[in-house]
Write an enzyme that holds these catalytic residues in place. Structure first.
Site, mmCIF file in Angstrom:
data_model
loop_
_atom_site.group_PDB
_atom_site.id
_atom_site.type_symbol
_atom_site.label_atom_id
_atom_site.label_comp_id
_atom_site.label_asym_id
_atom_site.label_seq_id
_atom_site.Cartn_x
_atom_site.Cartn_y
_atom_site.Cartn_z
ATOM 1 N N GLU B 42 1.904 -4.634 -9.313
ATOM 2 C CA GLU B 42 2.998 -4.056 -8.534
ATOM 3 C C GLU B 42 2.998 -4.669 -7.137
ATOM 4 O O GLU B 42 1.982 -4.611 -6.440
ATOM 5 C CB GLU B 42 2.818 -2.525 -8.445
ATOM 6 C CG GLU B 42 3.077 -1.832 -9.771
ATOM 7 C CD GLU B 42 2.334 -0.501 -9.926
ATOM 8 O OE1 GLU B 42 1.885 0.060 -8.916
ATOM 9 O OE2 GLU B 42 2.193 -0.047 -11.078
ATOM 10 N N SER B 72 4.064 0.338 -13.894
ATOM 11 C CA SER B 72 3.388 0.949 -15.026
ATOM 12 C C SER B 72 2.026 0.311 -15.225
ATOM 13 O O SER B 72 1.921 -0.836 -15.652
ATOM 14 C CB SER B 72 4.239 0.776 -16.289
ATOM 15 O OG SER B 72 3.459 1.085 -17.430
ATOM 16 N N GLU B 73 1.002 1.061 -14.876
ATOM 17 C CA GLU B 73 -0.351 0.532 -15.001
ATOM 18 C C GLU B 73 -0.721 0.319 -16.458
ATOM 19 O O GLU B 73 -1.478 -0.599 -16.785
ATOM 20 C CB GLU B 73 -1.343 1.461 -14.305
ATOM 21 C CG GLU B 73 -1.211 1.491 -12.778
ATOM 22 C CD GLU B 73 0.007 2.241 -12.285
ATOM 23 O OE1 GLU B 73 0.616 2.979 -13.082
ATOM 24 O OE2 GLU B 73 0.363 2.072 -11.102
ATOM 25 N N GLN B 95 -2.609 -1.316 -7.774
ATOM 26 C CA GLN B 95 -2.386 -1.199 -6.332
ATOM 27 C C GLN B 95 -3.459 -0.394 -5.602
ATOM 28 O O GLN B 95 -3.851 -0.734 -4.497
ATOM 29 C CB GLN B 95 -1.005 -0.590 -6.104
ATOM 30 C CG GLN B 95 -0.399 -0.959 -4.795
ATOM 31 C CD GLN B 95 1.105 -0.754 -4.832
ATOM 32 O OE1 GLN B 95 1.574 0.367 -4.735
ATOM 33 N NE2 GLN B 95 1.848 -1.824 -4.992
ATOM 34 N N PHE B 96 -3.902 0.680 -6.215
ATOM 35 C CA PHE B 96 -5.030 1.467 -5.698
ATOM 36 C C PHE B 96 -5.867 1.887 -6.908
ATOM 37 O O PHE B 96 -5.298 2.210 -7.953
ATOM 38 C CB PHE B 96 -4.541 2.739 -4.989
ATOM 39 C CG PHE B 96 -3.938 2.505 -3.632
ATOM 40 C CD1 PHE B 96 -4.710 2.580 -2.480
ATOM 41 C CD2 PHE B 96 -2.590 2.209 -3.502
ATOM 42 C CE1 PHE B 96 -4.156 2.357 -1.230
ATOM 43 C CE2 PHE B 96 -2.020 1.983 -2.256
ATOM 44 C CZ PHE B 96 -2.802 2.066 -1.112
ATOM 45 N N ALA B 97 -7.176 1.916 -6.752
ATOM 46 C CA ALA B 97 -8.049 2.330 -7.864
ATOM 47 C C ALA B 97 -7.635 3.706 -8.374
ATOM 48 O O ALA B 97 -7.784 4.021 -9.551
ATOM 49 C CB ALA B 97 -9.501 2.350 -7.410
ATOM 50 N N ASP B 98 -7.105 4.523 -7.456
ATOM 51 C CA ASP B 98 -6.652 5.871 -7.816
ATOM 52 C C ASP B 98 -5.539 5.840 -8.865
ATOM 53 O O ASP B 98 -5.290 6.832 -9.529
ATOM 54 C CB ASP B 98 -6.120 6.575 -6.571
ATOM 55 C CG ASP B 98 -7.044 6.384 -5.387
ATOM 56 O OD1 ASP B 98 -7.711 7.335 -5.008
ATOM 57 O OD2 ASP B 98 -7.114 5.257 -4.850
ATOM 58 N N TYR B 99 -4.853 4.716 -8.963
ATOM 59 C CA TYR B 99 -3.721 4.645 -9.889
ATOM 60 C C TYR B 99 -4.058 3.914 -11.172
ATOM 61 O O TYR B 99 -3.177 3.499 -11.928
ATOM 62 C CB TYR B 99 -2.518 4.001 -9.198
ATOM 63 C CG TYR B 99 -2.077 4.810 -8.006
ATOM 64 C CD1 TYR B 99 -1.996 6.203 -8.108
ATOM 65 C CD2 TYR B 99 -1.786 4.233 -6.789
ATOM 66 C CE1 TYR B 99 -1.640 6.973 -7.025
ATOM 67 C CE2 TYR B 99 -1.419 5.002 -5.699
ATOM 68 C CZ TYR B 99 -1.350 6.366 -5.817
ATOM 69 O OH TYR B 99 -0.995 7.129 -4.751
ATOM 70 N N PRO B 102 -2.981 5.904 -15.203
ATOM 71 C CA PRO B 102 -2.017 5.626 -16.273
ATOM 72 C C PRO B 102 -2.419 4.431 -17.144
ATOM 73 O O PRO B 102 -1.955 4.315 -18.276
ATOM 74 C CB PRO B 102 -0.720 5.330 -15.520
ATOM 75 C CG PRO B 102 -0.887 5.958 -14.184
ATOM 76 C CD PRO B 102 -2.355 5.904 -13.879
ATOM 77 N N HIS B 142 -5.520 7.864 -2.358
ATOM 78 C CA HIS B 142 -5.693 6.511 -1.824
ATOM 79 C C HIS B 142 -7.112 6.312 -1.308
ATOM 80 O O HIS B 142 -7.344 5.486 -0.442
ATOM 81 C CB HIS B 142 -4.688 6.240 -0.694
ATOM 82 C CG HIS B 142 -3.259 6.348 -1.125
ATOM 83 N ND1 HIS B 142 -2.578 7.541 -1.144
ATOM 84 C CD2 HIS B 142 -2.392 5.413 -1.579
ATOM 85 C CE1 HIS B 142 -1.337 7.327 -1.578
ATOM 86 N NE2 HIS B 142 -1.203 6.057 -1.852
HETATM 87 C C1 TPP Z 1 0.645 5.549 -10.605
HETATM 88 C C2 TPP Z 1 0.987 4.922 -9.304
HETATM 89 N N1 TPP Z 1 1.024 3.586 -9.211
HETATM 90 C C3 TPP Z 1 1.297 2.988 -8.026
HETATM 91 C C4 TPP Z 1 1.549 3.727 -6.911
HETATM 92 C C5 TPP Z 1 1.833 3.047 -5.585
HETATM 93 N N2 TPP Z 1 3.231 3.252 -5.197
HETATM 94 C C6 TPP Z 1 3.575 4.221 -4.330
HETATM 95 S S1 TPP Z 1 5.213 4.329 -4.134
HETATM 96 C C7 TPP Z 1 5.533 3.081 -5.214
HETATM 97 C C8 TPP Z 1 6.941 2.714 -5.520
HETATM 98 C C9 TPP Z 1 7.715 3.851 -6.112
HETATM 99 O O1 TPP Z 1 9.048 3.519 -6.318
HETATM 100 P P1 TPP Z 1 10.103 4.547 -6.883
HETATM 101 O O2 TPP Z 1 9.522 5.329 -8.009
HETATM 102 O O3 TPP Z 1 11.340 3.787 -7.175
HETATM 103 O O4 TPP Z 1 10.357 5.554 -5.697
HETATM 104 P P2 TPP Z 1 10.924 5.215 -4.235
HETATM 105 O O5 TPP Z 1 9.724 4.987 -3.355
HETATM 106 O O6 TPP Z 1 11.768 4.004 -4.348
HETATM 107 O O7 TPP Z 1 11.696 6.388 -3.775
HETATM 108 C C10 TPP Z 1 4.318 2.574 -5.696
HETATM 109 C C11 TPP Z 1 4.204 1.439 -6.625
HETATM 110 C C12 TPP Z 1 1.500 5.122 -7.051
HETATM 111 N N3 TPP Z 1 1.738 5.932 -5.998
HETATM 112 N N4 TPP Z 1 1.225 5.699 -8.244
#
Ligand code: TPP
Lengths: 374, 337
Positions: B42, B72-73, B95-99, B102, B142
């Site tokens: 991502e 999508s992890e 992007q973060f180990a926390d994620y 999925p 995070h």
């Molecule tokens: C499972 C997961 N993966 C990655 C992230 C990191 N992350 C935070 S916001 C984001 C983008 C989200 O986009 P969207 O769902 O379109 O919402 P928007 O911010 O555009 O309102 C990502 C990849 C996360 N928070 N959770």
């Protein structure tokens, strides 16, 4: 009755404020002014929070500038405190419009003792029990299956509540999103899934996100209607969401609503230079031209009930004053101390955590004795 | 040879960089070296990653080899498995180990087991890079240190560098190896950890701990984000006349049992440090092996400093983390036993 699966986003008001179809009766100038005020208040909240960030008084913020019509329209189409909401992290405008006190929101963003969530979550992740506004989780789309379950419980309990679940366009790629919609569809649960499609997931555009032409079309796969709405037209969002909520409440099962909108600011403060990296100034300008607040102002002007410059300035000043006051009040309550580390992990403190708490108490007391900390 | 020793022999041809630069450079070098290496995740492309670890790589290697994925992890990890099985060398960023949640099923059900369940007919040599750990005001989503979920899964290799030298050497090993590797990057050290790296191509083998300083009274053992605190604690104890041996495990699976046991045999005392919650913490395994194999050498029970068994809090995050003071206190307990 509004039809699902329209090829174009449903809209009532064009960008220049001209109605493109008759406005439903309830959209009186008085209501439109009220909605306008809510949107303006949210926009100014954004502005103030950016200032707080710059001052280092909070550490994270996700703006919703440009998306006010979607969030306010949704808030005003459900029964607040009766229906349940599983929001995502960009939803403070939804919260504000649902009547979550600004003081609570700010306290959460500042991590003060007045934060009902006890300073445990990063800023901008609030929870509000009185509004049935369930705690925001950073983990994208993880709220979707629980929202399905919430709706299944409502059906089981035989209550006439519905569940609203919001998310961005990016979230629709996660497995949890599909699992949640599929579950709700199979169970015919009273859930309204609302995609706030602002077209970017951090730096990933909707075109890279999915080969699907639209998001709402995915509803077909889960056996529910999908509605495509101009998310910058508050009349359209409110009208569609209210009708859909009514159908769901009447037992027709879940639905997906896609509100096509745009975040004009950065993704968050960690991404303050969006235009440098991944999107063009022209695109942003184009969407600024579709601004939801200006659209209502133009509509009101056409209806002969313009918002005067003074009224606007007053509203803005009032919001700024309110934020300033509430920030000072919240900060005056101080930061939660080390004990919050152990509270609320479980209903009761188990032995191993009692030991760890005792350990930390001894450490903190010793350090306080030395007049400092680690 | 330890990392420290190796560095000295190369003093002529070294540069000082930080940990995140080490990651970026190594990915670029490996992509240069081997056209099977692809990089995705991502926001890794145009944006260059949320921490800028992949900045400039899409420009340099093109969008076929460096690309953004849908959010999508499960897709990221699962696709990496499929690519690896088919002959590529994917480096996937979470992007973060926390994620990783999925993607967890793909990691433990597919990546970790395909070699075993196919009798070695199919393998998944891939690298999952992910920033982990706290100290960045990130709240629980995070800041977590989830390494034990992965060390508990046979079939995965799990590493965590704390210096630019190790980041380069371990990442090269990861990309060139034949197994799936979970490569944790301690995010609070991305810019804080600076050090010399040789210009030449070298690897740090998995399963070789680094002795950061030699000592005779106590073995202080850690990995990743806590290492600077171990050093601080060792300095503080040195000022009191205590000679501490500081060991950086660098890789958890496999881990360097021999070096750890030899050190504890010499010093008679061990304090193990990590920031992950304590229950089922990987260091519990290290403690167990120490008491099982060199019990007779121990002059004190093995000490452990870990995170609390609570979700990682936003406020009080500095109190949650085991800082130098808490490490010193654990050492003093062992010394006074
Ligand atoms: C499972 C997961 N993966 C990655 C992230 C990191 N992350 C935070 S916001 C984001 C983008 C989200 O986009 P969207 O769902 O379109 O919402 P928007 O911010 O555009 O309102 C990502 C990849 C996360 N928070 N959770």
């Amino acid at each position: 009755m509004i039809q699902p699966f329209t090829p174009e986003p449903i809209r009532f008001v064009a960008e220049d404020g001209t109605p493109v179809q008759p406005l439903p009766e309830r959209f009186t100038p008085a209501l439109l002014r009220e909605l306008h005020a809510l949107m303006l208040r949210a926009r100014e909240f954004d502005r103030k929070l950016i200032t707080l960030l710059r001052q280092g008084r909070t550490t994270f913020y996700a703006q919703s500038s440009g998306m006010e019509a979607t969030q306010v329209g949704l808030a005003r189409s459900i029964r607040v405190g009766h229906d349940w909401v599983w929001p995502y992290y960009r939803d403070h405008t939804l919260g504000l419009a649902m009547g979550v006190p600004m003081a609570e929101l700010l306290s959460q963003c500042l991590g003060t003792n007045s934060d009902p969530s006890r300073g445990r979550q990063m800023p901008h992740h609030f929870a509000a029990q009185a509004q049935n506004f369930v705690s925001i989780s950073s983990s994208i789309a993880s709220q979707v299956p629980p929202a399905a379950g919430n709706a299944m419980a409502q059906k089981y309990l035989g209550v006439d509540e519905i569940t609203v679940c919001t998310f961005g366009d990016g979230a629709t790629s996660e497995g949890d999103w599909h699992a949640g919609l599929n579950m709700a569809g199979a169970a015919k649960a009273p859930a309204m899934f609302v995609c706030e499609n602002n077209q970017w997931a951090i730096s990933t555009s909707i075109r890279e996100q999915t080969a699907s032409e639209t998001i709402h079309i995915k509803a077909k796969a889960y056996g529910m209607p999908g509605y495509y709405v101009d998310g910058n037209d508050i009349v359209a969002v409110m009208e569609v969401c209210a009708q859909v909520a009514g159908q769901i409440r009447a037992g027709e099962g879940p639905a997906l609503v896609e509100c096509l909108t745009y975040r004009v600011g950065s993704h968050s403060n960690a991404d303050a230079d969006a235009e440098k990296h991944y999107r063009t100034r022209e695109e942003v300008e184009e969407w600024l031209g579709r601004d939801p607040i200006t659209r209502v102002e133009k509509l009101l002007e056409k209806l002969g009930h313009p918002v005067s410059a003074e009224e606007r300035a007053d509203l803005i000043a009032q919001t700024h004053r309110e934020v300033d006051e509430q920030v000072l009040k919240a900060e005056a309550t101080g930061q939660p101390d080390w004990r919050i580390i152990f509270e609320d992990v479980y209903a009761d403190l188990p032995g191993h955590l009692r030991d760890q708490e005792a350990f930390l108490r001894a450490e903190q007391t010793a350090q306080a004795g030395q007049g400092g900390r680690a | 040879m330890t990392a420290t020793q190796e560095r000295h022999t190369d003093a002529a041809a070294t540069r000082t960089i930080n940990l995140i630069q080490a990651v970026t450079e190594t990915i670029a070098e490996e992509m240069e070296r081997d056209s099977r290496v692809v990089l995705f995740g991502e926001d890794v492309g145009a944006r260059g990653g949320v921490f800028m670890a992949t900045a400039g790589l899409q420009e340099r290697f093109g969008p076929r080899r460096v690309f953004d994925t849908p959010l999508s992890e499960a897709s990221i990890v699962g696709a990496a498995v499929g690519m690896a099985v088919r002959g590529l060398r994917p480096i996937a960023e979470i992007q973060f180990a926390d994620y990783m949640g999925p993607g967890f099923d793909q990691i433990i059900s597919q990546a970790a087991k395909i070699r075993y369940r196919s009798g070695g007919q199919f393998t998944a040599p891939l690298v999952i890079r992910t920033p982990s750990g706290g100290g960045v005001k990130g709240g629980h989503h995070h800041s977590q240190s989830p390494e034990s979920y992965y060390t508990h899964t046979p079939g995965l290799k799990v590493v965590m560098p704390s210096t630019p030298y190790d980041a380069k050497g371990l990442l090269r090993s990861a990309v060139r190896g034949e197994d799936p590797v979970i490569f944790f990057e301690p995010k609070r050290l991305y810019r804080a950890s600076k050090g010399e790296v040789p210009a030449h191509d070298y690897v740090v083998k998995f399963g070789e701990a680094a002795v950061r300083r030699e000592g005779t009274d106590l073995s202080l053992i850690g990995y990743g984000g806590v290492m600077p605190d171990l050093e601080k604690a060792a300095d503080a104890l040195a000022a009191e006349g205590v000679s501490v041996e500081v060991i950086d495990l660098r890789s958890l699976v496999p881990w360097d049992k021999d070096r750890v046991l030899a050190s504890v045999e010499k010093t008679g005392r061990a304090v193990l440090v990590s920031e992950a919650p304590r229950i089922s913490n990987f260091m519990g395994e290290v403690a167990y092996v120490i008491q099982e194999q060199v019990f007779d050498s121990l002059l004190a029970p093995v000490g452990q400093v870990a995170g609390f068994d609570t979700p990682y809090p936003y406020v009080q995050d500095k109190v949650y983390l085991p800082g130098a003071n808490r490490i010193v206190a654990a050492c003093v307990r062992a010394l006074n036993y």
